[in-house]
Design a protein around this motif. Structure first.
Motif, PDB file in Angstrom:
ATOM      1  N   GLY A 172       0.814  -1.200   0.000  1.00 41.01           N
ATOM      2  CA  GLY A 172       0.000   0.000   0.000  1.00 41.01           C
ATOM      3  C   GLY A 172       0.848   1.250   0.000  1.00 41.01           C
ATOM      4  O   GLY A 172       2.049   1.214  -0.286  1.00 41.01           O
ATOM      5  N   VAL A 173       0.221   2.361   0.314  1.00 43.20           N
ATOM      6  CA  VAL A 173       0.880   3.667   0.364  1.00 43.20           C
ATOM      7  C   VAL A 173       0.611   4.294   1.721  1.00 43.20           C
ATOM      8  O   VAL A 173      -0.512   4.230   2.242  1.00 43.20           O
ATOM      9  CB  VAL A 173       0.369   4.591  -0.752  1.00 43.20           C
ATOM     10  CG1 VAL A 173       0.820   6.032  -0.526  1.00 43.20           C
ATOM     11  CG2 VAL A 173       0.857   4.106  -2.107  1.00 43.20           C
ATOM     12  N   THR A 174       1.638   4.900   2.286  1.00 45.37           N
ATOM     13  CA  THR A 174       1.513   5.681   3.516  1.00 45.37           C
ATOM     14  C   THR A 174       1.914   7.118   3.228  1.00 45.37           C
ATOM     15  O   THR A 174       2.999   7.360   2.686  1.00 45.37           O
ATOM     16  CB  THR A 174       2.423   5.129   4.626  1.00 45.37           C
ATOM     17  OG1 THR A 174       2.131   3.755   4.852  1.00 45.37           O
ATOM     18  CG2 THR A 174       2.226   5.908   5.919  1.00 45.37           C
ATOM     19  N   ILE A 175       1.053   8.055   3.546  1.00 47.26           N
ATOM     20  CA  ILE A 175       1.420   9.470   3.524  1.00 47.26           C
ATOM     21  C   ILE A 175       1.956   9.800   4.914  1.00 47.26           C
ATOM     22  O   ILE A 175       1.270   9.603   5.921  1.00 47.26           O
ATOM     23  CB  ILE A 175       0.231  10.377   3.191  1.00 47.26           C
ATOM     24  CG1 ILE A 175      -0.436   9.933   1.889  1.00 47.26           C
ATOM     25  CG2 ILE A 175       0.707  11.830   3.094  1.00 47.26           C
ATOM     26  CD1 ILE A 175       0.431   9.988   0.665  1.00 47.26           C
ATOM     27  N   MET A 176       3.180  10.277   4.958  1.00 50.12           N
ATOM     28  CA  MET A 176       3.915  10.402   6.210  1.00 50.12           C
ATOM     29  C   MET A 176       4.432  11.827   6.391  1.00 50.12           C
ATOM     30  O   MET A 176       4.869  12.461   5.434  1.00 50.12           O
ATOM     31  CB  MET A 176       5.095   9.416   6.173  1.00 50.12           C
ATOM     32  CG  MET A 176       6.027   9.454   7.352  1.00 50.12           C
ATOM     33  SD  MET A 176       7.544   8.526   6.972  1.00 50.12           S
ATOM     34  CE  MET A 176       8.306   9.616   5.759  1.00 50.12           C
ATOM     35  N   GLN A 177       4.375  12.320   7.617  1.00 49.76           N
ATOM     36  CA  GLN A 177       5.009  13.594   7.967  1.00 49.76           C
ATOM     37  C   GLN A 177       6.495  13.340   8.146  1.00 49.76           C
ATOM     38  O   GLN A 177       6.900  12.561   9.010  1.00 49.76           O
ATOM     39  CB  GLN A 177       4.423  14.142   9.269  1.00 49.76           C
ATOM     40  CG  GLN A 177       4.879  15.541   9.609  1.00 49.76           C
ATOM     41  CD  GLN A 177       4.083  16.596   8.871  1.00 49.76           C
ATOM     42  OE1 GLN A 177       2.861  16.563   8.871  1.00 49.76           O
ATOM     43  NE2 GLN A 177       4.785  17.527   8.243  1.00 49.76           N
TER      44      GLN A 177
END
Length: 329
Positions: A133-138
C-alpha cells in the motif's frame, strides 16, 4: 495550497499531475539532475522533470542538499504551505524539513513501518507479503520514521509484478496526497514500534538466480525484480535474462537426487539437480524438488522474447544446466 514537489522517477509523476489537477499552486519542482542514458549516453531528464516542464512548472536539479546554504535559503524564501516528496532520492536536511508551514509530506510505497527504505515495492513481493500500500507520512530526521497521516492498501496475488504494483501504488499515492492536503492540518499517528523492517537499495547482483532455492522464491524474485534490476542466469558462460516465469502445479520428485527419465536424450538414469532443464519447454529444476517454467528470456544484444520464439532460434535441450558459471554482470 502553495507547494513544492520533490520527486524523480515515474512513480512520482501521477502525484505531481494529481496535485496540479486539484488546483494547488506548485511553485517549483525539485528532481535529480539529468543522467546519461541510452547508447549515446546523452543526458536525459527525469520523468518528473519532463512532466513538470510539460505543466510549465520551474524545475531545480541540485546535486545535493546537504551543506547547501544557498538552496536552503531559496527553499525557505518560497514561503510554502507544504512540500510533497515522492521517491526524490536526496536526503532533506532539517533546514528544509522545517521550512514549509505544514512541513514536508512523503508518499511512501509501503504500509509503514514495514519496508522502510529504498525499494519497498520489490521487497513486498520478494517477501511474499499478502498486501502492500501507500503511507502518507510527515517527514522527520529519521529514515521513513515520521507520523502517518493516511494509508491505503492493495492485495498482492501470485501474479503481482513490480510493474503492476508500481502503477497501482503510484496512482494511489496521487489520490491520497490530494486527500491529505484537502483536510485541515492534523497530527500524524506515530508508527508502531513492532513490525519494523528495512530494505536496502537494489543492485544487479540481487537479480542473480540461485536455482537451489524453492521455485516459489525464484518466482517471486522474477516478479519483483523485473524490469529493474532484472533477473538472470548463466548458460555456457552467457548471461541470460529471465523476463517471466510460471510455477508448475506438480513438483519434481521430492528429492532432487532421485533419477528421472529424460526421453529426449534417451537417458534413463540422469540425476536431476537444481538449474537443470527437464523438458523441451524450459521447465527448470529448483530446490526442494520444485520446478519453474521460464516463459520469457533474453540473450545479450537481443530483445526479450517469448520462450517458444527463443527456442526456435536456440534450442535448450533437456539435461542442460543453468547457472553453473558465475560471470560478473
Amino acid at each position: 495550497m502553495r507547494l513544492a514537489f520533490m520527486g524523480t522517477p515515474d512513480f512520482a509523476v501521477p502525484a505531481l499531475r494529481a496535485l496540479h489537477q486539484a488546483g494547488h499552486d506548485i511553485v517549483t519542482v525539485y528532481s535529480q539532475p539529468p543522467r546519461p542514458a541510452g547508447r549515446g549516453k546523452k543526458l536525459r531528464p527525469s520523468p518528473v522533470q519532463v512532466a513538470a516542464e510539460e505543466l510549465g512548472i520551474p524545475v531545480r536539479t541540485p546535486l545535493s542538499l546537504r551543506r547547501n546554504a544557498e538552496e536552503h535559503a531559496y527553499f525557505r524564501d518560497l514561503k510554502l504551505d507544504a512540500a510533497v516528496v515522492a521517491a526524490y532520492g536526496l536526503i532533506l536536511p532539517m533546514e528544509m524539513l522545517d521550512a514549509p508551514a505544514r512541513g514536508c509530506l512523503n508518499i511512501h510505497a509501503s504500509l509503514l513501518p514495514r519496508w522502510r527504505g529504498a525499494a519497498p515495492i520489490q521487497a513486498a513481493i520478494l517477501a511474499g507479503d499478502s498486501e502492500s500500500g501507500v503511507t502518507i507520512m510527515q517527514m522527520d530526521a529519521g529514515l521513513d520514521t515520521g507520523g502517518m497521516l493516511l494509508r491505503d492498501h492493495v492485495a498482492l496475488t501470485a501474479h503481482t509484478t513490480a510493474t503492476t504494483l508500481h502503477d497501482d501504488l503510484a496512482a494511489m499515492g496521487g489520490r491520497l496526497i490530494v486527500d491529505v492536503l484537502g483536510r485541515p492540518p492534523f497530527p500524524g499517528t506515530p508508527q508502531p514500534e513492532t513490525g519494523i523492517t528495512y530494505v536496502q537499495r537494489l543492485n544487479r547482483e540481487d537479480g542473480r538466480i540461485d536455482w537451489t532455492r524453492p521455485a516459489t522464491d525464484i518466482d517471486r524474485q522474477v516478479r519483483a525484480l523485473t524490469p529493474w534490476p532484472g533477473t538472470f542466469t548463466v548458460l555456457d558462460g552467457e548471461v541470460i535474462k529471465i523476463g517471466a516465469a510460471s510455477l508448475e502445479n506438480s513438483n519434481l520428485p521430492s528429492s532432487i537426487t532421485q533419477m528421472v527419465r529424460i526421453a529426449e536424450h534417451g537417458r534413463v538414469n540422469m540425476r536431476v539437480v537444481p538449474g537443470m532443464v527437464v523438458d523441451n519447454q524450459l521447465l527448470v529444476a529448483c530446490g526442494n524438488g520444485t520446478a519453474l517454467r521460464i516463459t520469457r528470456l533474453q540473450r545479450p544484444g537481443r530483445g526479450m522474447m517469448e520462450a517458444a520464439d527463443f527456442l526456435r532460434g536456440q534450442a535448450i535441450a533437456p539435461g542442460t544446466r543453468f547457472g553453473t558459471e558465475t560471470p560478473n554482470v
